[in-house]
Design a protein around this motif. Structure first.
Motif, PDB file in Angstrom:
ATOM      1  N   SER A  94       4.043  -5.854 -10.320  1.00  0.00           N
ATOM      2  CA  SER A  94       4.093  -4.194 -10.535  1.00  0.00           C
ATOM      3  C   SER A  94       5.489  -3.382  -9.779  1.00  0.00           C
ATOM      4  CB  SER A  94       3.037  -3.439 -11.652  1.00  0.00           C
ATOM      5  OG  SER A  94       2.347  -3.937 -12.119  1.00  0.00           O
ATOM      6  N   TYR A  95       4.478  -4.072  -8.634  1.00  0.00           N
ATOM      7  CA  TYR A  95       5.146  -2.968  -7.201  1.00  0.00           C
ATOM      8  C   TYR A  95       6.092  -3.674  -7.029  1.00  0.00           C
ATOM      9  CZ  TYR A  95       1.627   0.651  -8.054  1.00  0.00           C
ATOM     10  OH  TYR A  95       0.702   1.523  -8.781  1.00  0.00           O
ATOM     11  N   ARG A  96       6.511  -4.735  -6.639  1.00  0.00           N
ATOM     12  CA  ARG A  96       7.504  -5.974  -5.436  1.00  0.00           C
ATOM     13  C   ARG A  96       8.365  -5.939  -6.609  1.00  0.00           C
ATOM     14  NH1 ARG A  96       5.672 -12.179  -3.962  1.00  0.00           N
ATOM     15  NH2 ARG A  96       7.610 -12.254  -3.346  1.00  0.00           N
ATOM     16  N   LYS A  97       9.550  -5.795  -6.138  1.00  0.00           N
ATOM     17  CA  LYS A  97      11.171  -6.649  -6.403  1.00  0.00           C
ATOM     18  C   LYS A  97      12.064  -7.319  -5.577  1.00  0.00           C
ATOM     19  CE  LYS A  97       9.844  -2.431  -8.759  1.00  0.00           C
ATOM     20  NZ  LYS A  97       9.316  -3.220 -10.543  1.00  0.00           N
ATOM     21  N   PRO A  98      12.654  -7.812  -6.199  1.00  0.00           N
ATOM     22  CA  PRO A  98      12.410  -7.844  -7.807  1.00  0.00           C
ATOM     23  C   PRO A  98      11.162  -8.905  -8.128  1.00  0.00           C
ATOM     24  CG  PRO A  98      13.439  -9.735  -6.624  1.00  0.00           C
ATOM     25  CD  PRO A  98      13.354  -9.175  -5.426  1.00  0.00           C
ATOM     26  N   ARG A  99      10.753  -8.650  -9.299  1.00  0.00           N
ATOM     27  CA  ARG A  99       9.029  -9.405  -9.475  1.00  0.00           C
ATOM     28  C   ARG A  99       9.858 -10.109  -9.195  1.00  0.00           C
ATOM     29  NH1 ARG A  99       6.513  -6.666 -14.113  1.00  0.00           N
ATOM     30  NH2 ARG A  99       4.876  -7.732 -15.353  1.00  0.00           N
ATOM     31  N   PRO A 100       8.138 -11.151  -9.164  1.00  0.00           N
ATOM     32  CA  PRO A 100       8.025 -12.499  -8.347  1.00  0.00           C
ATOM     33  C   PRO A 100       7.383 -13.242  -9.703  1.00  0.00           C
ATOM     34  CG  PRO A 100       6.100 -10.942  -8.217  1.00  0.00           C
ATOM     35  CD  PRO A 100       7.071  -9.892  -8.605  1.00  0.00           C
ATOM     36  N   ASP A 101       7.739 -14.636  -9.193  1.00  0.00           N
ATOM     37  CA  ASP A 101       7.074 -15.219 -10.367  1.00  0.00           C
ATOM     38  C   ASP A 101       5.454 -16.008 -10.069  1.00  0.00           C
ATOM     39  OD1 ASP A 101       6.292 -18.689 -10.960  1.00  0.00           O
ATOM     40  OD2 ASP A 101       8.104 -18.057 -12.298  1.00  0.00           O
ATOM     41  N   THR A 109       1.090  -1.659   0.058  1.00  0.00           N
ATOM     42  CA  THR A 109       0.189   0.204   0.196  1.00  0.00           C
ATOM     43  C   THR A 109       0.807   1.219   0.107  1.00  0.00           C
ATOM     44  OG1 THR A 109      -2.047  -0.552   1.061  1.00  0.00           O
ATOM     45  CG2 THR A 109      -1.690   1.044   1.056  1.00  0.00           C
ATOM     46  N   ASP A 110       1.930   1.487   1.067  1.00  0.00           N
ATOM     47  CA  ASP A 110       2.968   2.497   0.580  1.00  0.00           C
ATOM     48  C   ASP A 110       2.883   2.840  -0.482  1.00  0.00           C
ATOM     49  OD1 ASP A 110       2.493   2.970   3.198  1.00  0.00           O
ATOM     50  OD2 ASP A 110       4.582   1.974   4.137  1.00  0.00           O
ATOM     51  N   GLU A 111       3.782   2.097  -1.367  1.00  0.00           N
ATOM     52  CA  GLU A 111       4.570   1.421  -2.610  1.00  0.00           C
ATOM     53  C   GLU A 111       3.168   2.160  -3.562  1.00  0.00           C
ATOM     54  OE1 GLU A 111       4.783  -0.238  -0.951  1.00  0.00           O
ATOM     55  OE2 GLU A 111       6.797  -1.378  -0.459  1.00  0.00           O
ATOM     56  N   ILE A 112       1.962   1.813  -3.217  1.00  0.00           N
ATOM     57  CA  ILE A 112       1.108   2.353  -4.606  1.00  0.00           C
ATOM     58  C   ILE A 112       0.804   3.870  -3.742  1.00  0.00           C
ATOM     59  CG2 ILE A 112      -0.890   1.937  -5.259  1.00  0.00           C
ATOM     60  CD1 ILE A 112      -0.448  -1.479  -3.890  1.00  0.00           C
ATOM     61  N   VAL A 113       0.571   4.318  -2.726  1.00  0.00           N
ATOM     62  CA  VAL A 113      -0.136   5.270  -2.601  1.00  0.00           C
ATOM     63  C   VAL A 113       0.851   6.254  -3.211  1.00  0.00           C
ATOM     64  CG1 VAL A 113      -0.264   6.725  -0.614  1.00  0.00           C
ATOM     65  CG2 VAL A 113      -1.757   4.637  -0.526  1.00  0.00           C
ATOM     66  N   GLU A 114       2.039   6.227  -2.918  1.00  0.00           N
ATOM     67  CA  GLU A 114       3.318   7.040  -3.467  1.00  0.00           C
ATOM     68  C   GLU A 114       3.214   7.048  -5.158  1.00  0.00           C
ATOM     69  OE1 GLU A 114       8.140   7.651  -3.556  1.00  0.00           O
ATOM     70  OE2 GLU A 114       6.720   6.107  -1.939  1.00  0.00           O
ATOM     71  N   ASN A 115       3.136   5.889  -5.407  1.00  0.00           N
ATOM     72  CA  ASN A 115       3.154   5.995  -7.137  1.00  0.00           C
ATOM     73  C   ASN A 115       1.631   5.394  -7.599  1.00  0.00           C
ATOM     74  OD1 ASN A 115       3.499   5.737  -9.257  1.00  0.00           O
ATOM     75  ND2 ASN A 115       5.484   4.464 -10.028  1.00  0.00           N
ATOM     76  N   PRO A 116       0.485   6.036  -7.549  1.00  0.00           N
ATOM     77  CA  PRO A 116      -1.029   4.844  -7.504  1.00  0.00           C
ATOM     78  C   PRO A 116      -0.968   5.138  -8.768  1.00  0.00           C
ATOM     79  CG  PRO A 116      -0.983   7.516  -7.070  1.00  0.00           C
ATOM     80  CD  PRO A 116       0.403   7.321  -7.111  1.00  0.00           C
ATOM     81  N   THR A 117       0.098   5.519 -10.383  1.00  0.00           N
ATOM     82  CA  THR A 117      -0.948   5.343 -12.021  1.00  0.00           C
ATOM     83  C   THR A 117      -0.941   4.211 -12.260  1.00  0.00           C
ATOM     84  OG1 THR A 117      -0.033   7.262 -12.114  1.00  0.00           O
ATOM     85  CG2 THR A 117      -0.189   6.221 -13.654  1.00  0.00           C
ATOM     86  N   VAL A 118      -0.189   3.011 -12.094  1.00  0.00           N
ATOM     87  CA  VAL A 118      -0.236   1.712 -12.484  1.00  0.00           C
ATOM     88  C   VAL A 118      -1.034   0.683 -11.499  1.00  0.00           C
ATOM     89  CG1 VAL A 118       1.009  -0.670 -12.553  1.00  0.00           C
ATOM     90  CG2 VAL A 118       2.256   1.924 -12.890  1.00  0.00           C
ATOM     91  N   ALA A 119      -1.252   1.133 -10.329  1.00  0.00           N
ATOM     92  CA  ALA A 119      -2.542   0.427  -9.857  1.00  0.00           C
ATOM     93  C   ALA A 119      -4.107   1.162 -10.058  1.00  0.00           C
ATOM     94  CB  ALA A 119      -2.271   0.565  -7.893  1.00  0.00           C
ATOM     95  N   ASN A 120      -3.873   2.117 -10.436  1.00  0.00           N
ATOM     96  CA  ASN A 120      -5.427   2.862 -10.894  1.00  0.00           C
ATOM     97  C   ASN A 120      -5.640   2.169 -11.916  1.00  0.00           C
ATOM     98  OD1 ASN A 120      -7.760   4.138 -10.246  1.00  0.00           O
ATOM     99  ND2 ASN A 120      -6.445   6.485 -11.782  1.00  0.00           N
ATOM    100  N   LEU A 121      -4.886   1.631 -13.053  1.00  0.00           N
ATOM    101  CA  LEU A 121      -4.842   1.441 -14.333  1.00  0.00           C
ATOM    102  C   LEU A 121      -5.285   0.395 -14.978  1.00  0.00           C
ATOM    103  CD1 LEU A 121      -4.888   2.890 -17.432  1.00  0.00           C
ATOM    104  CD2 LEU A 121      -2.639   1.745 -17.663  1.00  0.00           C
ATOM    105  N   TYR A 122      -5.061  -0.643 -13.235  1.00  0.00           N
ATOM    106  CA  TYR A 122      -5.430  -1.667 -13.355  1.00  0.00           C
ATOM    107  C   TYR A 122      -6.751  -2.217 -12.612  1.00  0.00           C
ATOM    108  CZ  TYR A 122      -0.834  -4.288 -14.758  1.00  0.00           C
ATOM    109  OH  TYR A 122       0.391  -4.606 -15.275  1.00  0.00           O
ATOM    110  N   PHE A 123      -7.494  -0.860 -12.366  1.00  0.00           N
ATOM    111  CA  PHE A 123      -9.033  -1.018 -11.497  1.00  0.00           C
ATOM    112  C   PHE A 123      -9.881  -0.636 -12.559  1.00  0.00           C
ATOM    113  CE2 PHE A 123      -7.088  -1.706  -7.105  1.00  0.00           C
ATOM    114  CZ  PHE A 123      -7.981  -1.963  -5.994  1.00  0.00           C
ATOM    115  N   MET A 124      -8.883  -0.020 -13.588  1.00  0.00           N
ATOM    116  CA  MET A 124      -9.948   0.539 -14.732  1.00  0.00           C
ATOM    117  C   MET A 124      -9.658  -0.767 -15.743  1.00  0.00           C
ATOM    118  SD  MET A 124      -8.244   4.300 -15.706  1.00  0.00           S
ATOM    119  CE  MET A 124      -9.320   4.101 -16.838  1.00  0.00           C
ATOM    120  N   ALA A 125      -8.858  -1.105 -15.757  1.00  0.00           N
ATOM    121  CA  ALA A 125      -8.905  -2.361 -16.329  1.00  0.00           C
ATOM    122  C   ALA A 125     -10.163  -3.391 -16.030  1.00  0.00           C
ATOM    123  CB  ALA A 125      -7.924  -3.156 -16.897  1.00  0.00           C
TER     124      ALA A 125
END
Length: 225
Positions: free
Chosen positions: A176-183, A64-80
């Motif tokens: 999109s937000y987890r580093k490193p990118r998970p399987d 949530t902290d990362e998403i609130v800081e940079n919401p564009t991608v997560a919001n886009l997936y809700f739109m999708a």
């Protein structure tokens, strides 16, 4: 085959049109475009803010902290997700013809081309493709949810993450937000009983929206003559 078809070929099937509650008619391309823009901007953004910002739902979801800081991608997936619900309503509930289905996808693609990031720039090409692919993926996930709901005893105890569309949404966001990118096979992670209020909010999205499209917005499909 008639003489005209022998000489000039079979006529190209024309897509039908959609009728809204106020009687307005829109083309399949307009329906697709609006399903990825005007129709869904407000509800998708409001739900995104509820899931990742509203304290009334209790414990916050992972990242949530990362998403609130940079919401564009997560919001886009809700739109999708919402676009996918509109797509399924047309293809799975209204049973539109093939040409109409093709035109809806063209409309969704056109909407993605017109999307802008907060700075006003167009979305990167890979983000546009991700949005379009995710929208169609959500349409299939909603279909799976509807099919499963018709076969499962409503009294049976179900896991928190029982919705295919919810799992897909959280998986896209986690990737999109987890580093490193998970399987992909390990997604989503960190979800537990403490998140049940937020997960239930997402789980109910498809059924609630389909009811709104049918009974409130009263979107109907009129076949071409």
């Amino acid at each position: 085959m008639g003489l005209f078809e022998k000489l000039f070929g079979a006529p190209t099937p024309q897509p039908g049109v959609f009728q809204l509650a106020d009687g307005k008619l829109i083309t399949a391309k307009e329906y697709g475009y609006a399903s990825a823009s005007g129709f869904i901007n407000q509800p998708a953004t409001e739900q995104f803010r509820d899931c990742y910002g509203n304290p009334k739902y209790g414990e916050y979801l992972p990242f949530t902290d990362e998403i609130v800081e940079n919401p564009t991608v997560a919001n886009l997936y809700f739109m999708a997700l919402y676009t996918g619900i509109y797509h399924f309503y047309a293809t799975g509930i209204l049973r539109v013809d093939e040409q109409t289905s093709v035109d809806i996808k063209i409309g969704i693609t056109d909407a993605a081309k017109d999307m802008r990031i907060p700075s006003g720039e167009a979305l990167p090409e890979n983000t546009k493709s991700s949005f379009i692919g995710a929208s169609l993926g959500f349409s299939k996930a909603v279909a799976a949810d509807i099919d499963e709901a018709s076969r499962i005893d409503p009294r049976a105890l179900r896991p928190i993450l029982h919705s295919h569309s919810t799992k897909l949404l959280l998986s896209f966001i986690e990737q999109s937000y987890r580093k490193p990118r998970p399987d992909v096979s390990s997604l989503p992670s960190g979800i537990g009983a403490k998140h049940i209020a937020r997960i239930s909010e997402i789980n109910n999205t498809s059924s609630q929206m389909l009811q709104i499209l049918k009974n409130h917005l009263k979107i109907r499909f009129l076949k071409s003559q």
